[in-house]
Every structure is written in structure tokens, then in C-alpha cells.
Design a protein around this motif. Structure first.
Motif, PDB file in Angstrom:
ATOM      1  N   GLU A 273      -3.121   8.775   1.304  1.00  0.00           N
ATOM      2  CA  GLU A 273      -4.145   9.774   0.551  1.00  0.00           C
ATOM      3  C   GLU A 273      -4.335   9.326  -0.895  1.00  0.00           C
ATOM      4  O   GLU A 273      -5.221   9.816  -1.393  1.00  0.00           O
ATOM      5  CB  GLU A 273      -3.764  10.917   0.690  1.00  0.00           C
ATOM      6  CG  GLU A 273      -3.888  11.633   2.070  1.00  0.00           C
ATOM      7  CD  GLU A 273      -3.316  13.005   2.326  1.00  0.00           C
ATOM      8  OE1 GLU A 273      -3.020  13.666   1.376  1.00  0.00           O
ATOM      9  OE2 GLU A 273      -3.523  13.576   3.473  1.00  0.00           O
ATOM     10  N   ASN A 274      -3.286   8.633  -1.544  1.00  0.00           N
ATOM     11  CA  ASN A 274      -3.500   8.573  -3.073  1.00  0.00           C
ATOM     12  C   ASN A 274      -3.912   6.927  -3.324  1.00  0.00           C
ATOM     13  O   ASN A 274      -3.973   6.807  -4.354  1.00  0.00           O
ATOM     14  CB  ASN A 274      -2.093   8.936  -3.714  1.00  0.00           C
ATOM     15  CG  ASN A 274      -1.848  10.140  -3.619  1.00  0.00           C
ATOM     16  OD1 ASN A 274      -1.649  10.699  -2.273  1.00  0.00           O
ATOM     17  ND2 ASN A 274      -1.716  10.840  -4.651  1.00  0.00           N
ATOM     18  N   ILE A 275      -4.506   6.490  -2.434  1.00  0.00           N
ATOM     19  CA  ILE A 275      -5.188   4.976  -2.605  1.00  0.00           C
ATOM     20  C   ILE A 275      -6.556   5.234  -2.242  1.00  0.00           C
ATOM     21  O   ILE A 275      -6.891   5.803  -1.332  1.00  0.00           O
ATOM     22  CB  ILE A 275      -4.559   3.952  -1.523  1.00  0.00           C
ATOM     23  CG1 ILE A 275      -3.199   3.632  -1.991  1.00  0.00           C
ATOM     24  CG2 ILE A 275      -5.316   2.683  -1.820  1.00  0.00           C
ATOM     25  CD1 ILE A 275      -2.296   2.410  -1.204  1.00  0.00           C
TER      26      ILE A 275
ATOM     27  N   ALA B 109       1.019  -1.240   0.047  1.00  0.00           N
ATOM     28  CA  ALA B 109      -0.036  -0.023  -0.223  1.00  0.00           C
ATOM     29  C   ALA B 109       0.818   1.313   0.088  1.00  0.00           C
ATOM     30  O   ALA B 109       0.635   2.350  -0.652  1.00  0.00           O
ATOM     31  CB  ALA B 109      -0.885   0.018   1.183  1.00  0.00           C
ATOM     32  N   LYS B 110       2.127   1.145   0.751  1.00  0.00           N
ATOM     33  CA  LYS B 110       2.832   2.267   0.992  1.00  0.00           C
ATOM     34  C   LYS B 110       3.532   2.904  -0.378  1.00  0.00           C
ATOM     35  O   LYS B 110       3.527   3.825  -0.747  1.00  0.00           O
ATOM     36  CB  LYS B 110       3.754   2.105   2.002  1.00  0.00           C
ATOM     37  CG  LYS B 110       4.636   3.321   2.354  1.00  0.00           C
ATOM     38  CD  LYS B 110       5.515   2.667   3.727  1.00  0.00           C
ATOM     39  CE  LYS B 110       6.682   3.895   4.044  1.00  0.00           C
ATOM     40  NZ  LYS B 110       7.501   3.587   4.853  1.00  0.00           N
TER      41      LYS B 110
ATOM     42  N   SER C 247      -4.892   9.084  -7.895  1.00  0.00           N
ATOM     43  CA  SER C 247      -5.040   8.194  -6.944  1.00  0.00           C
ATOM     44  C   SER C 247      -5.377   6.785  -7.587  1.00  0.00           C
ATOM     45  O   SER C 247      -6.015   6.838  -8.721  1.00  0.00           O
ATOM     46  CB  SER C 247      -5.940   8.590  -5.826  1.00  0.00           C
ATOM     47  OG  SER C 247      -7.334   8.811  -6.719  1.00  0.00           O
ATOM     48  N   ILE C 248      -4.986   5.673  -7.096  1.00  0.00           N
ATOM     49  CA  ILE C 248      -5.122   4.599  -7.733  1.00  0.00           C
ATOM     50  C   ILE C 248      -6.352   3.619  -6.844  1.00  0.00           C
ATOM     51  O   ILE C 248      -6.099   3.667  -5.729  1.00  0.00           O
ATOM     52  CB  ILE C 248      -3.725   3.620  -7.558  1.00  0.00           C
ATOM     53  CG1 ILE C 248      -2.962   4.463  -8.574  1.00  0.00           C
ATOM     54  CG2 ILE C 248      -4.057   2.220  -8.093  1.00  0.00           C
ATOM     55  CD1 ILE C 248      -1.444   3.718  -8.867  1.00  0.00           C
ATOM     56  N   ASP C 249      -7.177   3.256  -7.656  1.00  0.00           N
ATOM     57  CA  ASP C 249      -8.187   2.187  -7.115  1.00  0.00           C
ATOM     58  C   ASP C 249      -7.776   0.958  -6.541  1.00  0.00           C
ATOM     59  O   ASP C 249      -7.042   0.440  -7.585  1.00  0.00           O
ATOM     60  CB  ASP C 249      -9.373   2.375  -8.160  1.00  0.00           C
ATOM     61  CG  ASP C 249     -10.215   3.500  -8.141  1.00  0.00           C
ATOM     62  OD1 ASP C 249     -10.176   4.572  -7.483  1.00  0.00           O
ATOM     63  OD2 ASP C 249     -10.907   3.732  -9.179  1.00  0.00           O
ATOM     64  N   CYS C 250      -7.966   0.713  -5.519  1.00  0.00           N
ATOM     65  CA  CYS C 250      -7.665  -0.873  -5.033  1.00  0.00           C
ATOM     66  C   CYS C 250      -9.165  -1.542  -4.571  1.00  0.00           C
ATOM     67  O   CYS C 250      -9.757  -0.850  -4.048  1.00  0.00           O
ATOM     68  CB  CYS C 250      -6.618  -0.610  -3.973  1.00  0.00           C
ATOM     69  SG  CYS C 250      -4.794   0.074  -4.689  1.00  0.00           S
ATOM     70  N   LEU C 251      -8.584  -2.974  -4.689  1.00  0.00           N
ATOM     71  CA  LEU C 251      -9.642  -3.819  -3.866  1.00  0.00           C
ATOM     72  C   LEU C 251      -8.592  -4.482  -2.983  1.00  0.00           C
ATOM     73  O   LEU C 251      -7.324  -4.529  -3.329  1.00  0.00           O
ATOM     74  CB  LEU C 251     -10.122  -4.914  -4.602  1.00  0.00           C
ATOM     75  CG  LEU C 251     -10.962  -4.376  -5.908  1.00  0.00           C
ATOM     76  CD1 LEU C 251     -11.480  -5.474  -6.772  1.00  0.00           C
ATOM     77  CD2 LEU C 251     -11.831  -3.374  -5.361  1.00  0.00           C
TER      78      LEU C 251
ATOM     79  N   LEU D  74      -5.068   1.789   6.135  1.00  0.00           N
ATOM     80  CA  LEU D  74      -5.034   2.322   4.909  1.00  0.00           C
ATOM     81  C   LEU D  74      -5.315   3.639   4.803  1.00  0.00           C
ATOM     82  O   LEU D  74      -5.015   4.275   3.793  1.00  0.00           O
ATOM     83  CB  LEU D  74      -5.842   1.351   3.927  1.00  0.00           C
ATOM     84  CG  LEU D  74      -5.635  -0.099   3.299  1.00  0.00           C
ATOM     85  CD1 LEU D  74      -6.599  -0.521   2.488  1.00  0.00           C
ATOM     86  CD2 LEU D  74      -4.233   0.110   2.648  1.00  0.00           C
ATOM     87  N   LYS D  75      -6.045   3.910   5.754  1.00  0.00           N
ATOM     88  CA  LYS D  75      -6.479   5.503   5.727  1.00  0.00           C
ATOM     89  C   LYS D  75      -5.526   6.654   5.735  1.00  0.00           C
ATOM     90  O   LYS D  75      -5.664   7.748   5.311  1.00  0.00           O
ATOM     91  CB  LYS D  75      -7.475   5.762   7.040  1.00  0.00           C
ATOM     92  CG  LYS D  75      -8.659   5.223   6.820  1.00  0.00           C
ATOM     93  CD  LYS D  75      -9.589   5.490   8.125  1.00  0.00           C
ATOM     94  CE  LYS D  75     -11.027   4.849   7.917  1.00  0.00           C
ATOM     95  NZ  LYS D  75     -11.734   4.607   8.950  1.00  0.00           N
TER      96      LYS D  75
END
Ligand SMILES: *Cc1c(COP(=O)(O)O)cnc(C)c1O
Length: 216
Positions: A141-143, A94-95, A107-111, A137-138
Motif C-alpha cells: 500500500e505504501n508503494i 518492494a517489500k 508512500s514512495i513513488d517507484c518505476l 505489487l498491489k
């Protein structure tokens, strides 16, 4: 059966209940173009070098989905163009996604990938880890975390797969109540996508049913 026929058959079956991701790993650019000409615009790959090469050689209105295990040092190769990463399963990843997304000013969308199967090799978080992972995850900011993904156990036992999908549906509904950004449940492949849709899936990842058997 041709690629074109298979795509229209599947689309007729799933109507607008789920988004079809055509899993094109190991397939040629020509095969992908055949699907594309049938209106298929979303493709899934599990290897970074392959997805980059196909991105470079295919129409730019294709949405590319990373569905396989992702190594941190390879995130930089896909961060410019990736539409959705299905396989976010650890904080260190995530980092790295966050850092590279920021460089690209997006920002990148993730599941979040959850491990529901008994298979040793499957990646993903254990369901009990989801709450604290979601909270962690919060800080990134770009996820943009928009749902959950899982792979069922590799088995012919439909009732085992149904149990696993039901667990995912339950988790997904719980997440939706705490975060309205959760909107995608990516479960279901060639042999079980109908079962997945019956259990709340709204994104399916289908390879061999469209393109034929793979050699591995
Ligand atoms: C290969 C793959 C699929 C598609 O599998 P098929 O059985 O060919 O439909 C779906 N999801 C993931 C993560 C995969 O690696």
C-alpha cells in the motif's frame, strides 16, 4: 562548455517533452550547485551513501532520484526523502521499500526496471515477468508504481538502441491502458536521449553531457 550552458542547451532541445534528471553520481556538491543555480532541481544518483550525503549538504527543494541497483538493507537510509526510485526490480525489494515508507508515514513513488539490453550486467525484470510482478505489487500500500525504467545496451549501434526503446514504449503503452497511474517512461541517457524521446520517453537521465566525462 559550462554546466550551466549544457543544461540550458538540453532544456531547449527537449522543451517540455521530457523531465530532465541530472545524473550527479561522482560529482561534487559545487558542481551540483552550479546546475541548481541554473534552475535544475532534479538529480539522480546510484549509490546510497552518496545520495544521503548530498541530500544532507544541499538545498532541501532538490528532488532526489535513485537510479541505480538498490540493496534492501540500504532502503532505510533514503526512505525519508527519496522522490522516485527508478530501479524497483524484485519483490523482496518492494517489500522493504513498502515497510520503510510506512514507517515514514508516506508512500514512495517507484518505476519498475525492465531489462531490455543484451548486457549481462544489467538489472531488471524480463518483459514477460512484468504482468505478474505488477499484480504482486498491489499488496504494497505504501508503494506508488508510476511507470517504467530501462537502460539500453551499451553500444554505438543506434538501430539496436531504437529497437529496445520501441519495445519499452510498447510495454509502457500497454501498462497505461490497464493503470492510469502509469505516467513515466524513464529511458534515455547522454548519447541517446533524443532517440528515447522520439520513442515515448518523458523522463531522461543525463550525466556526462551536463557534467563532462566521468572517470569510470
Ligand atoms: C550513470 C547513469 C546515467 C547517466 O549516464 P550518462 O551517459 O553519463 O548520461 C543514466 N542512468 C543510469 C541508471 C546511470 O547509472
Amino acid at each position: 562548455m559550462s554546466i550551466k550552458n549544457q543544461i540550458s542547451i538540453i532544456n531547449n532541445e527537449i522543451k517540455d517533452k521530457a523531465d530532465l534528471i541530472a545524473v550527479s553520481k561522482t560529482r561534487s556538491v559545487e558542481q551540483i550547485i552550479e546546475a541548481y543555480n541554473q534552475g535544475q532541481k532534479k538529480f539522480g544518483e546510484n549509490r546510497v551513501h552518496e545520495i544521503v550525503e548530498k541530500y544532507n549538504n544541499l538545498p532541501k527543494d532538490i528532488e532526489w532520484h535513485m537510479i541505480g541497483h538498490l540493496q534492501k538493507n540500504k532502503v532505510k537510509h533514503i526512505s525519508k526523502f527519496i522522490s522516485l526510485i527508478h530501479s524497483l526490480d524484485r519483490l523482496s525489494l518492494a517489500k522493504e521499500i513498502d515497510k520503510n515508507a510506512r514507517k515514514e508515514n508516506r508512500s514512495i513513488d517507484c518505476l519498475i526496471q525492465i531489462k531490455i539490453s543484451n548486457d549481462e550486467s544489467k538489472y531488471g525484470l524480463n518483459p514477460e515477468q512484468l504482468d505478474s510482478f505488477y499484480t504482486d505489487l498491489k499488496q504494497f500500500e505504501n508503494i506508488n508504481t508510476i511507470g517504467l525504467m530501462a537502460m539500453a545496451t551499451f553500444t554505438k549501434d543506434q538501430s539496436l538502441i531504437a529497437d529496445e526503446f520501441k519495445k519499452m514504449e510498447k510495454l509502457f503503452k500497454e501498462m497505461k491502458t490497464i493503470d492510469s497511474k502509469f505516467k513515466i517512461l524513464s529511458i534515455g541517457m547522454s548519447d541517446d536521449y533524443q532517440l528515447a524521446i522520439n520513442n515515448g520517453s518523458n523522463m531522461i537521465r543525463v550525466g556526462s553531457k551536463i557534467f563532462g566525462q566521468r572517470n569510470y
